[in-house]
Design a protein around this motif. Structure first.
Motif, PDB file in Angstrom:
ATOM      1  N   VAL A 160       0.838  -1.209   0.000  1.00 41.65           N
ATOM      2  CA  VAL A 160       0.000   0.000   0.000  1.00 41.65           C
ATOM      3  C   VAL A 160       0.868   1.253   0.000  1.00 41.65           C
ATOM      4  O   VAL A 160       0.567   2.246  -0.674  1.00 41.65           O
ATOM      5  N   GLU A 161       1.970   1.212   0.727  1.00 42.33           N
ATOM      6  CA  GLU A 161       2.848   2.385   0.825  1.00 42.33           C
ATOM      7  C   GLU A 161       3.400   2.811  -0.537  1.00 42.33           C
ATOM      8  O   GLU A 161       3.669   3.993  -0.764  1.00 42.33           O
ATOM      9  N   LYS A 162       3.563   1.860  -1.442  1.00 40.47           N
ATOM     10  CA  LYS A 162       4.148   2.150  -2.756  1.00 40.47           C
ATOM     11  C   LYS A 162       3.099   2.502  -3.808  1.00 40.47           C
ATOM     12  O   LYS A 162       3.442   2.868  -4.934  1.00 40.47           O
ATOM     13  N   SER A 187       0.539  10.421   0.397  1.00 41.84           N
ATOM     14  CA  SER A 187      -0.357  11.583   0.461  1.00 41.84           C
ATOM     15  C   SER A 187      -0.913  11.953  -0.914  1.00 41.84           C
ATOM     16  O   SER A 187      -2.004  12.513  -1.020  1.00 41.84           O
ATOM     17  N   ASN A 188      -0.161  11.632  -1.973  1.00 35.80           N
ATOM     18  CA  ASN A 188      -0.616  11.980  -3.322  1.00 35.80           C
ATOM     19  C   ASN A 188      -1.215  10.800  -4.076  1.00 35.80           C
ATOM     20  O   ASN A 188      -1.454  10.877  -5.280  1.00 35.80           O
ATOM     21  N   ALA A 189      -1.476   9.696  -3.369  1.00 39.73           N
ATOM     22  CA  ALA A 189      -2.087   8.530  -4.016  1.00 39.73           C
ATOM     23  C   ALA A 189      -3.514   8.859  -4.440  1.00 39.73           C
ATOM     24  O   ALA A 189      -4.249   9.547  -3.721  1.00 39.73           O
ATOM     25  N   ILE A 190      -3.898   8.383  -5.612  1.00 42.05           N
ATOM     26  CA  ILE A 190      -5.278   8.533  -6.084  1.00 42.05           C
ATOM     27  C   ILE A 190      -6.081   7.365  -5.524  1.00 42.05           C
ATOM     28  O   ILE A 190      -5.724   6.208  -5.741  1.00 42.05           O
ATOM     29  N   ILE A 191      -7.152   7.656  -4.794  1.00 40.33           N
ATOM     30  CA  ILE A 191      -7.924   6.604  -4.122  1.00 40.33           C
ATOM     31  C   ILE A 191      -9.366   6.623  -4.609  1.00 40.33           C
ATOM     32  O   ILE A 191     -10.057   7.644  -4.513  1.00 40.33           O
ATOM     33  N   HIS A 207      -7.724  12.354   0.235  1.00 37.03           N
ATOM     34  CA  HIS A 207      -8.888  12.542  -0.632  1.00 37.03           C
ATOM     35  C   HIS A 207      -9.294  11.203  -1.242  1.00 37.03           C
ATOM     36  O   HIS A 207      -8.476  10.503  -1.831  1.00 37.03           O
ATOM     37  N   ILE A 208     -10.551  10.858  -1.070  1.00 40.29           N
ATOM     38  CA  ILE A 208     -11.073   9.592  -1.585  1.00 40.29           C
ATOM     39  C   ILE A 208     -12.252   9.887  -2.500  1.00 40.29           C
ATOM     40  O   ILE A 208     -13.189  10.585  -2.120  1.00 40.29           O
TER      41      ILE A 208
END
Length: 233
Positions: A160-162, A187-191, A207-208
């Motif tokens: 998940v961290e990557k 923090s910049n992952a698109i969810i 942001h989800i």
């Protein structure tokens, strides 16, 4: 560099294939208290009941097929480095063609030694109390029961961290471990959060993007968006 896409899937992912989520609104699992059929205490109290419960589920699993949602996720492997972290004990992700699947709660088509939890073997037929492995050990379903450790959780965290993109599908953001794993996302992952009745995401710092659809329709909706984003880079 190939982007990392992680799918966190739960019971709603397989429901469209006909897999019973088996936990009803009254909290009973196919008429049983959860602790009777999914806990070490239940196992030691009545092994035949527990074996019958999982034998029925195993038989049913062998009659169903992956749904469109499973197939779309497998197709994403042509565009991203895809890892699936699933709470499901079925093999529908694998049958759809997904290659990197981590099962947090065990696998229905496997059993393990009661004497050594690391001795795991494939198993497609009914499991009987008299069945033994090659060392003469008694066998139990390879399922993580309530009250037991989730050993694969430690492997899931660095995945998940990557992740550059995370898709949460078929599992509530209120339920462990999906909710806790999101805390490890960049923090910049698109969810994306796909659920017919999505829970509130206001308590999360990240942001989800909620999509109020079932598994297959939700994956169809975001597939083109994801691929177009990747192709534009």
């Amino acid at each position: 560099m190939e982007k990392q896409l992680v799918v966190l899937s739960g019971a709603g992912m397989s429901a469209e294939s006909g897999i019973k989520t088996f936990r009803d609104t009254d909290g009973l699992w196919e008429g049983h208290d959860v602790m009777e059929v999914a806990s070490p205490e239940g196992w030691h109290k009545n092994k035949e009941l527990v074996l019958d419960f999982y034998n029925q589920r195993r038989r049913q699993l062998l009659t169903v097929t992956p749904n469109e949602g499973h197939l779309i996720i497998a197709e994403l492997q042509n565009h991203f480095k895809v890892h699936i972290i699933t709470q499901n004990v079925d093999d529908l992700h694998e049958r759809a063609g997904s290659r990197e699947v981590l099962h947090l709660h065990g696998e229905l088509l496997k059993v393990r030694s009661e004497q050594d939890e690391n001795l795991i073997q494939n198993w497609r037929q009914d499991l009987k109390s008299t069945d033994l492995n090659e060392l003469g050990h008694t066998l139990r379903p390879h399922i993580v029961w309530f009250g037991e450790m989730v050993p694969e959780l430690e492997r899931a965290i660095p995945i998940v961290e990557k992740a550059d993109i995370i898709i949460i599908i078929g599992t509530s953001l209120q339920v462990y471990p999906a909710a806790s794993l999101i805390d490890y996302a960049k923090s910049n992952a698109i969810i994306y959060y796909i659920d017919p009745k999505p829970a509130s995401t206001s308590s999360f710092s990240k942001h989800i993007k909620s999509i109020s659809l079932g598994a297959s329709d939700g994956m169809k909706k975001i597939y083109t968006e994801l691929v177009e984003q990747e192709d534009s880079i």
